[in-house]
Scaffold this motif. Sequence first.
Motif, PDB file in Angstrom:
ATOM      1  N   LYS A 223     -44.048 -88.970 -39.782  1.00  0.00           N
ATOM      2  CA  LYS A 223     -45.198 -88.310 -40.397  1.00  0.00           C
ATOM      3  C   LYS A 223     -44.742 -87.341 -41.492  1.00  0.00           C
ATOM      4  O   LYS A 223     -43.653 -86.783 -41.428  1.00  0.00           O
ATOM      5  CB  LYS A 223     -46.036 -87.591 -39.343  1.00  0.00           C
ATOM      6  N   THR A 224     -45.610 -87.151 -42.468  1.00  0.00           N
ATOM      7  CA  THR A 224     -45.246 -86.347 -43.640  1.00  0.00           C
ATOM      8  C   THR A 224     -46.352 -85.358 -43.987  1.00  0.00           C
ATOM      9  O   THR A 224     -47.506 -85.516 -43.570  1.00  0.00           O
ATOM     10  CB  THR A 224     -44.977 -87.253 -44.847  1.00  0.00           C
ATOM     11  N   LEU A 225     -45.987 -84.368 -44.776  1.00  0.00           N
ATOM     12  CA  LEU A 225     -46.930 -83.341 -45.223  1.00  0.00           C
ATOM     13  C   LEU A 225     -47.005 -83.333 -46.750  1.00  0.00           C
ATOM     14  O   LEU A 225     -46.049 -83.714 -47.424  1.00  0.00           O
ATOM     15  CB  LEU A 225     -46.474 -81.959 -44.738  1.00  0.00           C
ATOM     16  N   TYR A 226     -48.143 -82.890 -47.251  1.00  0.00           N
ATOM     17  CA  TYR A 226     -48.254 -82.744 -48.709  1.00  0.00           C
ATOM     18  C   TYR A 226     -47.185 -81.758 -49.183  1.00  0.00           C
ATOM     19  O   TYR A 226     -47.016 -80.682 -48.587  1.00  0.00           O
ATOM     20  CB  TYR A 226     -49.639 -82.240 -49.103  1.00  0.00           C
ATOM     21  N   PRO A 227     -46.467 -82.087 -50.249  1.00  0.00           N
ATOM     22  CA  PRO A 227     -45.334 -81.261 -50.695  1.00  0.00           C
ATOM     23  C   PRO A 227     -45.775 -80.041 -51.504  1.00  0.00           C
ATOM     24  O   PRO A 227     -45.449 -79.915 -52.686  1.00  0.00           O
ATOM     25  CB  PRO A 227     -44.522 -82.234 -51.556  1.00  0.00           C
ATOM     26  N   LEU A 228     -46.510 -79.124 -50.842  1.00  0.00           N
ATOM     27  CA  LEU A 228     -46.933 -77.917 -51.540  1.00  0.00           C
ATOM     28  C   LEU A 228     -45.735 -77.023 -51.866  1.00  0.00           C
ATOM     29  O   LEU A 228     -45.829 -76.122 -52.685  1.00  0.00           O
ATOM     30  CB  LEU A 228     -47.947 -77.136 -50.694  1.00  0.00           C
ATOM     31  N   HIS A 229     -44.623 -77.292 -51.197  1.00  0.00           N
ATOM     32  CA  HIS A 229     -43.361 -76.602 -51.471  1.00  0.00           C
ATOM     33  C   HIS A 229     -42.242 -77.519 -50.992  1.00  0.00           C
ATOM     34  O   HIS A 229     -42.451 -78.361 -50.103  1.00  0.00           O
ATOM     35  CB  HIS A 229     -43.308 -75.257 -50.731  1.00  0.00           C
ATOM     36  N   GLU A 230     -41.061 -77.376 -51.561  1.00  0.00           N
ATOM     37  CA  GLU A 230     -39.949 -78.246 -51.181  1.00  0.00           C
ATOM     38  C   GLU A 230     -39.578 -78.117 -49.702  1.00  0.00           C
ATOM     39  O   GLU A 230     -38.995 -79.039 -49.119  1.00  0.00           O
ATOM     40  CB  GLU A 230     -38.725 -77.955 -52.043  1.00  0.00           C
ATOM     41  N   SER A 231     -39.934 -77.003 -49.069  1.00  0.00           N
ATOM     42  CA  SER A 231     -39.632 -76.811 -47.644  1.00  0.00           C
ATOM     43  C   SER A 231     -40.429 -77.768 -46.760  1.00  0.00           C
ATOM     44  O   SER A 231     -40.130 -77.919 -45.577  1.00  0.00           O
ATOM     45  CB  SER A 231     -39.902 -75.367 -47.226  1.00  0.00           C
ATOM     46  N   LEU A 232     -41.457 -78.412 -47.316  1.00  0.00           N
ATOM     47  CA  LEU A 232     -42.258 -79.376 -46.565  1.00  0.00           C
ATOM     48  C   LEU A 232     -41.796 -80.810 -46.813  1.00  0.00           C
ATOM     49  O   LEU A 232     -42.478 -81.767 -46.416  1.00  0.00           O
ATOM     50  CB  LEU A 232     -43.740 -79.230 -46.924  1.00  0.00           C
ATOM     51  N   LEU A 233     -40.652 -80.968 -47.455  1.00  0.00           N
ATOM     52  CA  LEU A 233     -40.047 -82.280 -47.654  1.00  0.00           C
ATOM     53  C   LEU A 233     -38.963 -82.488 -46.600  1.00  0.00           C
ATOM     54  O   LEU A 233     -38.135 -81.604 -46.388  1.00  0.00           O
ATOM     55  CB  LEU A 233     -39.407 -82.380 -49.051  1.00  0.00           C
ATOM     56  N   PHE A 234     -38.987 -83.609 -45.943  1.00  0.00           N
ATOM     57  CA  PHE A 234     -37.933 -83.912 -44.974  1.00  0.00           C
ATOM     58  C   PHE A 234     -37.811 -85.419 -44.807  1.00  0.00           C
ATOM     59  O   PHE A 234     -38.704 -86.188 -45.141  1.00  0.00           O
ATOM     60  CB  PHE A 234     -38.188 -83.255 -43.618  1.00  0.00           C
ATOM     61  N   PHE A 235     -36.678 -85.816 -44.271  1.00  0.00           N
ATOM     62  CA  PHE A 235     -36.304 -87.213 -44.145  1.00  0.00           C
ATOM     63  C   PHE A 235     -36.827 -87.784 -42.835  1.00  0.00           C
ATOM     64  O   PHE A 235     -36.943 -87.072 -41.836  1.00  0.00           O
ATOM     65  CB  PHE A 235     -34.768 -87.299 -44.152  1.00  0.00           C
ATOM     66  N   GLU A 236     -37.148 -89.079 -42.828  1.00  0.00           N
ATOM     67  CA  GLU A 236     -37.614 -89.715 -41.593  1.00  0.00           C
ATOM     68  C   GLU A 236     -36.489 -89.747 -40.554  1.00  0.00           C
ATOM     69  O   GLU A 236     -35.324 -89.933 -40.886  1.00  0.00           O
ATOM     70  CB  GLU A 236     -38.087 -91.140 -41.881  1.00  0.00           C
ATOM     71  N   LEU A 237     -36.862 -89.557 -39.292  1.00  0.00           N
ATOM     72  CA  LEU A 237     -35.884 -89.531 -38.203  1.00  0.00           C
ATOM     73  C   LEU A 237     -36.107 -90.692 -37.234  1.00  0.00           C
ATOM     74  O   LEU A 237     -37.128 -91.366 -37.276  1.00  0.00           O
ATOM     75  CB  LEU A 237     -35.997 -88.209 -37.426  1.00  0.00           C
ATOM     76  N   ARG A 238     -35.152 -90.878 -36.360  1.00  0.00           N
ATOM     77  CA  ARG A 238     -35.298 -91.808 -35.237  1.00  0.00           C
ATOM     78  C   ARG A 238     -34.363 -91.344 -34.126  1.00  0.00           C
ATOM     79  O   ARG A 238     -33.400 -90.627 -34.378  1.00  0.00           O
ATOM     80  CB  ARG A 238     -34.945 -93.236 -35.646  1.00  0.00           C
ATOM     81  N   ARG A 239     -34.662 -91.753 -32.925  1.00  0.00           N
ATOM     82  CA  ARG A 239     -33.788 -91.416 -31.811  1.00  0.00           C
ATOM     83  C   ARG A 239     -33.335 -92.721 -31.159  1.00  0.00           C
ATOM     84  O   ARG A 239     -34.135 -93.480 -30.624  1.00  0.00           O
ATOM     85  CB  ARG A 239     -34.506 -90.546 -30.782  1.00  0.00           C
ATOM     86  N   LYS A 240     -32.045 -92.970 -31.246  1.00  0.00           N
ATOM     87  CA  LYS A 240     -31.490 -94.183 -30.657  1.00  0.00           C
ATOM     88  C   LYS A 240     -31.485 -94.062 -29.136  1.00  0.00           C
ATOM     89  O   LYS A 240     -31.411 -92.968 -28.583  1.00  0.00           O
ATOM     90  CB  LYS A 240     -30.072 -94.423 -31.169  1.00  0.00           C
ATOM     91  N   LYS A 241     -31.535 -95.200 -28.489  1.00  0.00           N
ATOM     92  CA  LYS A 241     -31.570 -95.234 -27.030  1.00  0.00           C
ATOM     93  C   LYS A 241     -30.338 -94.535 -26.449  1.00  0.00           C
ATOM     94  O   LYS A 241     -29.206 -94.816 -26.830  1.00  0.00           O
ATOM     95  CB  LYS A 241     -31.607 -96.684 -26.551  1.00  0.00           C
ATOM     96  N   GLY A 242     -30.589 -93.601 -25.545  1.00  0.00           N
ATOM     97  CA  GLY A 242     -29.488 -92.906 -24.878  1.00  0.00           C
ATOM     98  C   GLY A 242     -28.986 -91.685 -25.610  1.00  0.00           C
ATOM     99  O   GLY A 242     -28.149 -90.944 -25.094  1.00  0.00           O
ATOM    100  N   GLU A 243     -29.484 -91.444 -26.835  1.00  0.00           N
ATOM    101  CA  GLU A 243     -29.039 -90.285 -27.603  1.00  0.00           C
ATOM    102  C   GLU A 243     -30.021 -89.137 -27.472  1.00  0.00           C
ATOM    103  O   GLU A 243     -31.234 -89.333 -27.423  1.00  0.00           O
ATOM    104  CB  GLU A 243     -28.852 -90.649 -29.080  1.00  0.00           C
ATOM    105  N   LYS A 244     -29.483 -87.923 -27.424  1.00  0.00           N
ATOM    106  CA  LYS A 244     -30.330 -86.738 -27.302  1.00  0.00           C
ATOM    107  C   LYS A 244     -30.728 -86.175 -28.666  1.00  0.00           C
ATOM    108  O   LYS A 244     -31.767 -85.538 -28.806  1.00  0.00           O
ATOM    109  CB  LYS A 244     -29.601 -85.656 -26.501  1.00  0.00           C
ATOM    110  N   VAL A 245     -29.869 -86.409 -29.665  1.00  0.00           N
ATOM    111  CA  VAL A 245     -30.114 -85.852 -30.994  1.00  0.00           C
ATOM    112  C   VAL A 245     -30.685 -86.928 -31.910  1.00  0.00           C
ATOM    113  O   VAL A 245     -30.176 -88.051 -31.965  1.00  0.00           O
ATOM    114  CB  VAL A 245     -28.802 -85.292 -31.600  1.00  0.00           C
ATOM    115  N   ALA A 246     -31.744 -86.588 -32.626  1.00  0.00           N
ATOM    116  CA  ALA A 246     -32.342 -87.529 -33.567  1.00  0.00           C
ATOM    117  C   ALA A 246     -31.431 -87.715 -34.774  1.00  0.00           C
ATOM    118  O   ALA A 246     -30.788 -86.771 -35.226  1.00  0.00           O
ATOM    119  CB  ALA A 246     -33.717 -87.023 -34.016  1.00  0.00           C
ATOM    120  N   SER A 247     -31.395 -88.937 -35.282  1.00  0.00           N
ATOM    121  CA  SER A 247     -30.588 -89.237 -36.461  1.00  0.00           C
ATOM    122  C   SER A 247     -31.503 -89.610 -37.622  1.00  0.00           C
ATOM    123  O   SER A 247     -32.710 -89.803 -37.455  1.00  0.00           O
ATOM    124  CB  SER A 247     -29.605 -90.374 -36.161  1.00  0.00           C
TER     125      SER A 247
END
Length: 524
Positions: free
Chosen positions: A124-148
């Motif tokens: 999910k994404t937000l309108y880029p009213l500021h660069e702080s609202l820009l971020f990369f898509e994530l996913r969590r692989k099976k068995g991993e605790k940290v999203a990549s």
Amino acid sequence: MATGTEGFAAQLASEIWGHRFMDGQRGPEYVLEFMNVLAGTNYTLNADKYKRRKAEGFRRFVFEGDKEGSKNDIVQLEQEKRQLLYKEVGGEDTVMVIREFFRNLEIPLYDGRGNLADRSWYAKTLYPLHESLLFFELRRKKGEKVASYERNFFARGGELYYLMLSYGTEKQPYLRKEIEARMEELLQRNKAIEKIVSKIINVLDNDEETKESDYALLKSIENVNREYPRLPITEHVLFDRFAQEYHQLIHLNLDIFEMFHLLVSLVGFQLIQYMYDRTKKDDNDKLIMFFDCLDGQVGQVLKLSAQSFQENEAMVREKFEKELKRLLTEKISAIYEANKKLEQWQKDPDELLKVLGLKKVRTGKQRIIKALSQAKSFEELVDDITIIVQETVSPQLKKHYLSIIRGIIRDSGMGGVRAGTNYRYFMTDKFLEMLVLVNIPPQQSMEFAEFLHQIYNKYGFVIGEEHARLSGLYEKSKLNVSYFHKNEQSLREKLKSNGLLIEYSDATAMIRNPYNSVLEKVGL
């Protein structure tokens, strides 16, 4: 690289259009991806790599309660961090008001049927009213605790558009400098949002460190074996024009929210021009797009627009099929003494299937083995296998790469499909506004007839009688000239109702870009 028919389809698209566009991308995502890349390069259009942002804790806070991944899980903020947030930001009520504000900035994405896309909070994404609202898509692989980072989907189209503007400003350094500075100004202007986001991130993401994995490549770097975006060409008159149009649009006196929707139309339209241009039979061919400006109310005009759409799709298919034969011939011929291998392949078909990347393919495999056993020459084998693979790959091309074009056309507002009709070209109000704003300088006007002539010469747009005759469409369609007159008059009325055209008489109408330029304000 993927193997089988999908692998072939992906490789063809990569060679024709670049590495790579993806089916399922929505129009707003192309623009967001480009902004992510540009902000990640610190606003430079000739960078080797760019920094990606996770902001995972911040997004958990904003999208709490939404689904996580493809399962039935939902995202939740850790209780400990929730309490810390209340303490640091100003109490539960204040925090809930802030979250509601950010939730209202979510960009709605729609599927091909016009329904809201079913997306995980990772995407999910937000309108880029500021660069702080820009971020990369994530996913969590099976068995991993940290999203990549989700490299397989997000940022591909945005990276390629970044390259187009980079190449397009190579010989226009003043444009490059002004685009860089204006985008930085637009995406860093809203200090109030930056302050709130920064405070939340300090609480929820304070353990985030910048690692090498947070960077994505934009160019090939020696001794670094990592994927990077590539276009098959680095110089093209289209890239120069894209940079000029993008420059003109972003320098209008509009806020980033208003501009974002116009950028979705512009970027999508430019990508379609590029894709069509790369699939023309001949460089000198003129692309023609007949637009239905009568909202599908006149069957003859609707049908002609749909035919125009179908002819351009056929052009894309033919290019892919031609390149497929070339690729197959190239792959087979690349083996040493290919002709002498025919007998060996007939004894061991798996060797040839492996060379072609088709060993794991299901559909068509037995037909290839049969054709191999019956082939009397290398040339006959290539012809037979080409036909089989074309028939096998065509559904993949239609499913994936034709749908890429259809999706961009729909989301940019320059066409689509409506109940009971075929895909055709039409103009939404936002697309029409964008077309005016990038073709008429700020605070200047152009005669309606001249505007029609300009969009025909630049883009191949056919609306009325004059350009229907020039393009050969009038004679080919065998329609009464009155249909083209009605179509042109309807476009004139659309421009008028959108406040972009002033009529002085039946013969004289002026289209005006009502906005000021802000070049002087940003000190460039």
